[in-house]
Each structure stands twice: as C-alpha cells, then as structure tokens.
Design a protein around this motif. Structure first.
Motif, PDB file in Angstrom:
ATOM      1  N   MET A   1      42.116 -31.736  22.445  1.00 54.10           N
ATOM      2  CA  MET A   1      42.959 -32.900  22.642  1.00 54.10           C
ATOM      3  C   MET A   1      42.274 -33.765  23.701  1.00 54.10           C
ATOM      4  N   ASP A   2      42.016 -35.033  23.367  1.00 56.10           N
ATOM      5  CA  ASP A   2      41.363 -35.914  24.333  1.00 56.10           C
ATOM      6  C   ASP A   2      42.358 -36.353  25.416  1.00 56.10           C
ATOM      7  N   ASP A   3      41.829 -36.949  26.493  1.00 55.66           N
ATOM      8  CA  ASP A   3      42.658 -37.296  27.654  1.00 55.66           C
ATOM      9  C   ASP A   3      43.812 -38.231  27.301  1.00 55.66           C
ATOM     10  N   ASP A   4      43.551 -39.260  26.503  1.00 57.99           N
ATOM     11  CA  ASP A   4      44.622 -40.192  26.142  1.00 57.99           C
ATOM     12  C   ASP A   4      45.751 -39.477  25.404  1.00 57.99           C
ATOM     13  N   ARG A   5      45.387 -38.579  24.530  1.00 53.68           N
ATOM     14  CA  ARG A   5      46.409 -37.833  23.797  1.00 53.68           C
ATOM     15  C   ARG A   5      47.194 -36.905  24.723  1.00 53.68           C
ATOM     16  N   VAL A   6      46.527 -36.305  25.698  1.00 52.90           N
ATOM     17  CA  VAL A   6      47.221 -35.453  26.675  1.00 52.90           C
ATOM     18  C   VAL A   6      48.320 -36.250  27.368  1.00 52.90           C
ATOM     19  N   TRP A   7      47.988 -37.441  27.874  1.00 54.04           N
ATOM     20  CA  TRP A   7      48.978 -38.225  28.620  1.00 54.04           C
ATOM     21  C   TRP A   7      50.079 -38.754  27.703  1.00 54.04           C
ATOM     22  N   SER A   8      49.738 -39.096  26.483  1.00 54.25           N
ATOM     23  CA  SER A   8      50.742 -39.521  25.516  1.00 54.25           C
ATOM     24  C   SER A   8      51.696 -38.370  25.191  1.00 54.25           C
ATOM     25  N   PHE A   9      51.151 -37.187  25.021  1.00 53.64           N
ATOM     26  CA  PHE A   9      51.934 -35.971  24.752  1.00 53.64           C
ATOM     27  C   PHE A   9      52.918 -35.729  25.901  1.00 53.64           C
ATOM     28  N   GLU A  10      52.404 -35.766  27.131  1.00 51.91           N
ATOM     29  CA  GLU A  10      53.257 -35.486  28.300  1.00 51.91           C
ATOM     30  C   GLU A  10      54.342 -36.545  28.456  1.00 51.91           C
ATOM     31  N   LYS A  11      53.971 -37.806  28.317  1.00 50.61           N
ATOM     32  CA  LYS A  11      54.954 -38.885  28.457  1.00 50.61           C
ATOM     33  C   LYS A  11      56.043 -38.768  27.395  1.00 50.61           C
ATOM     34  N   SER A  12      55.678 -38.333  26.195  1.00 53.56           N
ATOM     35  CA  SER A  12      56.668 -38.186  25.122  1.00 53.56           C
ATOM     36  C   SER A  12      57.723 -37.141  25.456  1.00 53.56           C
ATOM     37  N   LEU A  13      57.370 -36.180  26.292  1.00 49.37           N
ATOM     38  CA  LEU A  13      58.356 -35.168  26.703  1.00 49.37           C
ATOM     39  C   LEU A  13      59.390 -35.749  27.661  1.00 49.37           C
ATOM     40  N   TRP A  14      59.013 -36.746  28.422  1.00 42.08           N
ATOM     41  CA  TRP A  14      59.952 -37.420  29.324  1.00 42.08           C
ATOM     42  C   TRP A  14      60.843 -38.395  28.559  1.00 42.08           C
ATOM     43  N   GLU A  15      60.279 -39.066  27.561  1.00 36.55           N
ATOM     44  CA  GLU A  15      60.997 -40.131  26.871  1.00 36.55           C
ATOM     45  C   GLU A  15      61.620 -39.700  25.544  1.00 36.55           C
ATOM     46  N   GLY A  16      61.059 -38.694  24.908  1.00 30.80           N
ATOM     47  CA  GLY A  16      61.495 -38.297  23.574  1.00 30.80           C
ATOM     48  C   GLY A  16      62.830 -37.580  23.578  1.00 30.80           C
ATOM     49  N   GLY A  17      63.408 -37.472  22.430  1.00 31.93           N
ATOM     50  CA  GLY A  17      64.699 -36.809  22.283  1.00 31.93           C
ATOM     51  C   GLY A  17      64.582 -35.298  22.224  1.00 31.93           C
ATOM     52  N   ALA A  18      65.710 -34.647  22.028  1.00 32.33           N
ATOM     53  CA  ALA A  18      65.793 -33.193  22.018  1.00 32.33           C
ATOM     54  C   ALA A  18      64.896 -32.577  20.942  1.00 32.33           C
ATOM     55  N   ASP A  19      64.807 -33.205  19.772  1.00 29.35           N
ATOM     56  CA  ASP A  19      63.969 -32.650  18.702  1.00 29.35           C
ATOM     57  C   ASP A  19      62.500 -32.640  19.101  1.00 29.35           C
ATOM     58  N   ARG A  20      62.059 -33.703  19.746  1.00 25.47           N
ATOM     59  CA  ARG A  20      60.667 -33.763  20.206  1.00 25.47           C
ATOM     60  C   ARG A  20      60.398 -32.630  21.192  1.00 25.47           C
ATOM     61  N   TYR A  21      61.339 -32.405  22.080  1.00 28.14           N
ATOM     62  CA  TYR A  21      61.194 -31.347  23.079  1.00 28.14           C
ATOM     63  C   TYR A  21      61.126 -29.980  22.419  1.00 28.14           C
ATOM     64  N   ARG A  22      62.011 -29.738  21.484  1.00 30.96           N
ATOM     65  CA  ARG A  22      62.013 -28.447  20.779  1.00 30.96           C
ATOM     66  C   ARG A  22      60.719 -28.233  20.002  1.00 30.96           C
ATOM     67  N   ASP A  23      60.132 -29.315  19.490  1.00 27.19           N
ATOM     68  CA  ASP A  23      58.883 -29.208  18.736  1.00 27.19           C
ATOM     69  C   ASP A  23      57.681 -28.898  19.616  1.00 27.19           C
ATOM     70  N   LEU A  24      57.683 -29.347  20.875  1.00 28.08           N
ATOM     71  CA  LEU A  24      56.491 -29.261  21.707  1.00 28.08           C
ATOM     72  C   LEU A  24      56.536 -28.206  22.808  1.00 28.08           C
ATOM     73  N   VAL A  25      57.687 -27.620  23.069  1.00 25.99           N
ATOM     74  CA  VAL A  25      57.806 -26.625  24.131  1.00 25.99           C
ATOM     75  C   VAL A  25      57.832 -25.230  23.505  1.00 25.99           C
ATOM     76  N   ASP A  26      56.957 -24.382  23.986  1.00 31.35           N
ATOM     77  CA  ASP A  26      56.802 -23.030  23.450  1.00 31.35           C
ATOM     78  C   ASP A  26      57.996 -22.145  23.802  1.00 31.35           C
ATOM     79  N   ASP A  27      58.322 -21.228  22.936  1.00 32.74           N
ATOM     80  CA  ASP A  27      59.411 -20.275  23.188  1.00 32.74           C
ATOM     81  C   ASP A  27      59.151 -19.427  24.430  1.00 32.74           C
ATOM     82  N   GLU A  28      57.898 -19.292  24.827  1.00 30.44           N
ATOM     83  CA  GLU A  28      57.533 -18.486  25.999  1.00 30.44           C
ATOM     84  C   GLU A  28      57.330 -19.332  27.257  1.00 30.44           C
ATOM     85  N   CYS A  29      57.685 -20.605  27.194  1.00 31.87           N
ATOM     86  CA  CYS A  29      57.481 -21.518  28.318  1.00 31.87           C
ATOM     87  C   CYS A  29      58.267 -21.075  29.554  1.00 31.87           C
ATOM     88  N   LEU A  30      57.655 -21.240  30.724  1.00 30.14           N
ATOM     89  CA  LEU A  30      58.339 -21.055  31.999  1.00 30.14           C
ATOM     90  C   LEU A  30      58.374 -22.396  32.713  1.00 30.14           C
TER      91      LEU A  30
END
Length: 122
Positions: A1-30
């Motif tokens: 994943m290139d740098d621009d995609r990393v920051w876009s991915f992270e920002k989407s977790l702040w702005e995106g809805g619950a479905d986006r969060y469920r899609d991108l956060v691992d079941d083993e996340c701490l």
C-alpha cells in the motif's frame, strides 16, 4: 500500500460509517482510547467505535509511516477532527496487516489527546 493510500485508509476510519469500520478493523484488533473502558479488543473494539458518530472534518498532520516487514505497516500522526461544535485533537498510532494482495486490516489503534502546555513567558 503506497503512502497516499495509507493516509486515505486511515482518514476513512475517522469519517466513514459503521460498515466501513467493520470492513477495515480486524477481529483481533486492540485499541487504547482516552475514554472508558480505555482498552478494547476484537469485536468489542469494532462495536464501540462503529457506534460512535463519525467526524465531519479530519486533518492528519505530522504523519510517519514505517514498514518493519512485508505485510505490516505502522503509522503515527496528529489528528484534528470536528463535528458540529465539537473538536478533538490527539496523537495516534495504527498498525495494519495485509491479509491478501490488496486486503488490509487494522490490528492496533491508540489515541492520546493532546495536552495543552502552558506558554512560558520570558
């Protein structure tokens, strides 16, 4: 994943809805967050953050990216976020692991609110 995609991915977790969060956060996340219960794991972390209202404006600054090994990305950054009259500033870290070619999941996230430091005169 290139740098621009990393920051876009992270920002989407702040702005995106619950479905986006469920899609991108691992079941083993701490997660370590600045409010009770402070430390969350797995589905508990996903549910807690997915049920939080999303931020309307998000600015990521002073970002750093490390790739300590293939399939692992660690980031650290400052964030300024707002929704309505509410604002939030913190120092954050996240760790992503690659599951397959272009499939990444958050396995760690931490937020430390910025501490106001009194100015020193003289």
């Amino acid at each position: 994943m290139d740098d621009d995609r990393v920051w876009s991915f992270e920002k989407s977790l702040w702005e995106g809805g619950a479905d986006r969060y469920r899609d991108l956060v691992d079941d083993e996340c701490l997660m370590a967050l600045p409010h009770p219960p402070y430390v969350l794991g797995g589905a508990e972390a996903i549910a807690a953050v997915a049920d939080t209202p999303r931020w309307e404006q998000v600015a990521i600054e002073d970002g750093r990216i490390a790739r300590p090994q293939e399939g692992l990305i660690v980031i650290a950054y400052g964030v300024k976020a707002s929704r309505g009259a509410e604002t939030y500033e913190a120092h954050c870290t996240s760790t992503y692991r690659r599951l397959s070619h272009e499939e990444w999941r958050v396995v760690q996230h931490q937020q430390t609110p910025r501490i106001a430091v009194p100015s020193q005169d003289g």
